[in-house]
Design a protein around this motif. Structure first.
Motif, PDB file in Angstrom:
ATOM      1  N   ASP A 127      -4.651  -5.547   2.391  1.00 41.52           N
ATOM      2  CA  ASP A 127      -5.829  -6.213   1.825  1.00 41.52           C
ATOM      3  C   ASP A 127      -6.986  -6.346   2.811  1.00 41.52           C
ATOM      4  O   ASP A 127      -8.067  -6.812   2.441  1.00 41.52           O
ATOM      5  CB  ASP A 127      -5.452  -7.587   1.258  1.00 41.52           C
ATOM      6  N   ASN A 128      -6.788  -5.932   4.080  1.00 37.29           N
ATOM      7  CA  ASN A 128      -7.870  -5.948   5.073  1.00 37.29           C
ATOM      8  C   ASN A 128      -7.576  -4.857   6.095  1.00 37.29           C
ATOM      9  O   ASN A 128      -7.166  -5.136   7.230  1.00 37.29           O
ATOM     10  CB  ASN A 128      -7.973  -7.320   5.736  1.00 37.29           C
ATOM     11  N   VAL A 129      -7.799  -3.618   5.684  1.00 37.64           N
ATOM     12  CA  VAL A 129      -7.409  -2.468   6.500  1.00 37.64           C
ATOM     13  C   VAL A 129      -8.025  -2.513   7.888  1.00 37.64           C
ATOM     14  O   VAL A 129      -7.363  -2.266   8.902  1.00 37.64           O
ATOM     15  CB  VAL A 129      -7.810  -1.159   5.790  1.00 37.64           C
ATOM     16  N   GLU A 130      -9.326  -2.855   7.966  1.00 39.53           N
ATOM     17  CA  GLU A 130     -10.040  -2.812   9.239  1.00 39.53           C
ATOM     18  C   GLU A 130     -10.052  -4.148   9.974  1.00 39.53           C
ATOM     19  O   GLU A 130     -10.722  -4.276  11.004  1.00 39.53           O
ATOM     20  CB  GLU A 130     -11.470  -2.346   8.990  1.00 39.53           C
ATOM     21  N   GLU A 157     -11.788  -5.507   3.183  1.00 41.37           N
ATOM     22  CA  GLU A 157     -11.719  -4.375   2.271  1.00 41.37           C
ATOM     23  C   GLU A 157     -10.280  -3.885   2.239  1.00 41.37           C
ATOM     24  O   GLU A 157      -9.715  -3.548   3.278  1.00 41.37           O
ATOM     25  CB  GLU A 157     -12.648  -3.248   2.716  1.00 41.37           C
ATOM     26  N   GLY A 158      -9.710  -3.849   1.052  1.00 39.21           N
ATOM     27  CA  GLY A 158      -8.331  -3.419   0.900  1.00 39.21           C
ATOM     28  C   GLY A 158      -8.222  -2.017   0.336  1.00 39.21           C
ATOM     29  O   GLY A 158      -9.170  -1.474  -0.228  1.00 39.21           O
ATOM     30  N   SER A 159      -7.029  -1.419   0.496  1.00 30.48           N
ATOM     31  CA  SER A 159      -6.820  -0.070  -0.011  1.00 30.48           C
ATOM     32  C   SER A 159      -5.336   0.251  -0.046  1.00 30.48           C
ATOM     33  O   SER A 159      -4.547  -0.272   0.746  1.00 30.48           O
ATOM     34  CB  SER A 159      -7.535   0.957   0.875  1.00 30.48           C
ATOM     35  N   PHE A 160      -4.959   1.121  -1.010  1.00 28.59           N
ATOM     36  CA  PHE A 160      -3.643   1.734  -0.979  1.00 28.59           C
ATOM     37  C   PHE A 160      -3.688   2.873   0.041  1.00 28.59           C
ATOM     38  O   PHE A 160      -4.663   3.629   0.102  1.00 28.59           O
ATOM     39  CB  PHE A 160      -3.254   2.272  -2.354  1.00 28.59           C
ATOM     40  N   SER A 192      -4.725  -9.995   7.894  1.00 27.07           N
ATOM     41  CA  SER A 192      -4.467  -9.066   6.802  1.00 27.07           C
ATOM     42  C   SER A 192      -3.023  -9.205   6.347  1.00 27.07           C
ATOM     43  O   SER A 192      -2.141  -9.642   7.110  1.00 27.07           O
ATOM     44  CB  SER A 192      -4.744  -7.623   7.233  1.00 27.07           C
ATOM     45  N   ASN A 193      -2.791  -8.831   5.100  1.00 24.74           N
ATOM     46  CA  ASN A 193      -1.450  -8.825   4.503  1.00 24.74           C
ATOM     47  C   ASN A 193      -1.169  -7.428   3.961  1.00 24.74           C
ATOM     48  O   ASN A 193      -2.027  -6.826   3.302  1.00 24.74           O
ATOM     49  CB  ASN A 193      -1.363  -9.840   3.362  1.00 24.74           C
ATOM     50  N   MET A 194       0.004  -6.923   4.253  1.00 30.65           N
ATOM     51  CA  MET A 194       0.355  -5.575   3.822  1.00 30.65           C
ATOM     52  C   MET A 194       1.789  -5.545   3.300  1.00 30.65           C
ATOM     53  O   MET A 194       2.693  -6.144   3.885  1.00 30.65           O
ATOM     54  CB  MET A 194       0.224  -4.588   4.982  1.00 30.65           C
ATOM     55  N   VAL A 195       2.004  -4.848   2.190  1.00 28.83           N
ATOM     56  CA  VAL A 195       3.345  -4.554   1.697  1.00 28.83           C
ATOM     57  C   VAL A 195       3.542  -3.046   1.819  1.00 28.83           C
ATOM     58  O   VAL A 195       2.594  -2.266   1.632  1.00 28.83           O
ATOM     59  CB  VAL A 195       3.535  -5.011   0.240  1.00 28.83           C
ATOM     60  N   PHE A 196       4.755  -2.606   2.137  1.00 25.61           N
ATOM     61  CA  PHE A 196       4.963  -1.178   2.387  1.00 25.61           C
ATOM     62  C   PHE A 196       6.339  -0.711   1.929  1.00 25.61           C
ATOM     63  O   PHE A 196       7.288  -1.505   1.795  1.00 25.61           O
ATOM     64  CB  PHE A 196       4.788  -0.874   3.878  1.00 25.61           C
TER      65      PHE A 196
END
Length: 394
Positions: A39-42, A48-51, A376-380
């Motif tokens: 949800d916060n790539v940079e 800004e989030g992205s798959f 940032s939060n990320m699921v993978f």
């Protein structure tokens, strides 16, 4: 050019050594795609989030005889972003490692080449996770060890590393270090020794250049407490002298300071649990044109909950500060990542998890524009596939 010549000679020597003896060759490959949403790539205030899809196809080659071995891997890191297509990348890399042993001597060699986004190494570099600049890294590290008594060893190693950026925003860096030391097996479980390291860091950009010279004398030790627990440590006293100058004019600035460097680790391997803990302080050259001092603590734990299922937990925290009084770097970086691992087949596994990142402190260039924390939060999901490859002897 010198690096290419040295590598060619060493690789040829390792491949041709003991040519009359039977050698085992292995050809393998690794293909482990990762799919995630961040949800916060940079890692910026304006999130800004992205798959993201990351694939690293890798070719593996190795050759081994009784007293010599060489292994190589090469491939590409491919990244694709659905919402931030300007971050899409395809970066090559290659690594080589070789060894040659005699009755009392052991020779080693490591070398590597890689291209990658600066933001992928921002935690140990500039702290700027928003830059998509390409950093090209070349490294060469030969080593030698000699056993002069039943318990005593002398060793030396050279590490050379250069990083070049494709933008004038960052400074190209070059690091050369020479280490010499002595190690003694005090008992079957305990070793101790001394090590002396000299390191030179140089950086240059269109606007400035700087040079750091560091000397570090340290005491080293390893201890195998039992079959499950092992410990290792190194603590030393360092002196650093720095010199920098703006190419736009102005006086040359110099500084000299002292401090400590250390590296401690503890590892546990049991039937159900695996645990690793480390605590370190190190000097790291940065694309900012300076050398930073980084304190880092990390913890990794894995527990088997079934024959094919395990859970894992990884976390780390680091503080980065300037290694001299001429610059003002001050950052904190924290990561936390639990995961579930499922071994579907012998060479096929799934890893599903979550990762939290947080950075706090001054941003790139020493400007106080990021005093508030950003996170940032990320699921993978990672699909780990290791091809057994081809094995043959001749």
């Amino acid at each position: 050019m010198k690096i290419k010549i040295i590598m060619s000679v060493l690789v040829a020597s390792l491949f041709q050594s003991n040519i009359a003896r039977s050698a085992e060759y292995i050809i393998g490959a690794d293909f482990s795609p990762t799919f995630n949403y961040d949800d916060n790539v940079e890692l910026r205030d304006d999130e800004e989030g992205s798959f993201v899809t990351k694939i690293t196809p890798t070719l593996l080659l190795s050759r081994a005889v009784e007293n010599a071995s060489i292994s190589m891997n090469a491939g590409y890191r491919v990244e694709r972003y659905t919402s931030l297509s300007d971050l899409d990348r395809q970066d090559p890399f290659a690594n080589i490692a070789g060894s040659y042993n005699t009755e009392r001597s052991a020779y080693g060699l490591r070398a590597g080449y890689s291209e990658r986004a600066q933001r992928s190494i921002a935690d140990e570099d500039t702290g700027d996770f928003s830059s998509n600049a390409t950093v090209t890294t070349k490294s060469l590290a030969p080593s030698y060890q000699y056993q002069f008594t039943e318990r005593d060893f002398l060793y030396t190693s050279v590490n050379y590393n250069e990083s070049a950026y494709d933008t004038s925003r960052f400074s190209d860096t070059e690091t050369t270090s020479l280490t010499g030391g002595w190690r003694r097996n005090l008992t079957e479980r305990l070793t101790g020794g001394l090590a002396l390291t000299y390191a030179q860091y140089e950086s240059e950009s269109e606007f400035s250049e700087s040079e750091y010279d560091s000397y570090n004398l340290s005491v080293t030790s390893t201890y195998m407490m039992n079959e499950q627990w092992s410990f290792s440590g190194q603590v030393g006293y360092r002196t650093t002298e720095s010199e920098s100058q703006s190419l736009l004019g102005g006086p040359k600035q110099t500084d000299r300071n002292t401090g400590s460097l250390f590296d401690f680790s503890a590892n546990y391997v049991g039937e159900l649990n695996t645990l690793s803990f480390s605590l370190s302080r190190s000097l790291n050259p940065s694309g900012e044109g300076v050398v930073n001092e980084t304190d880092r603590v990390s913890l990794s734990w894995n527990r088997n909950i079934a024959e094919t299922v395990s859970v894992s937990f990884n976390t780390s925290y680091q503080e980065t500060q300037s290694a001299d009084d001429l610059t003002n770097t001050d950052r904190e970086y924290f990561t936390f990542s639990p995961a579930l691992n499922w071994q579907l087949q012998r060479n096929l596994a799934l890893k599903m998890g979550y990762q939290y990142r947080q950075q706090k402190g001054t941003s790139f260039g020493g400007l106080d524009t990021n005093d508030d924390k950003v996170d940032s939060n990320m699921v993978f999901l990672t699909v780990n596939y290791d091809w057994d490859g081809l094995r043959f002897s001749r």
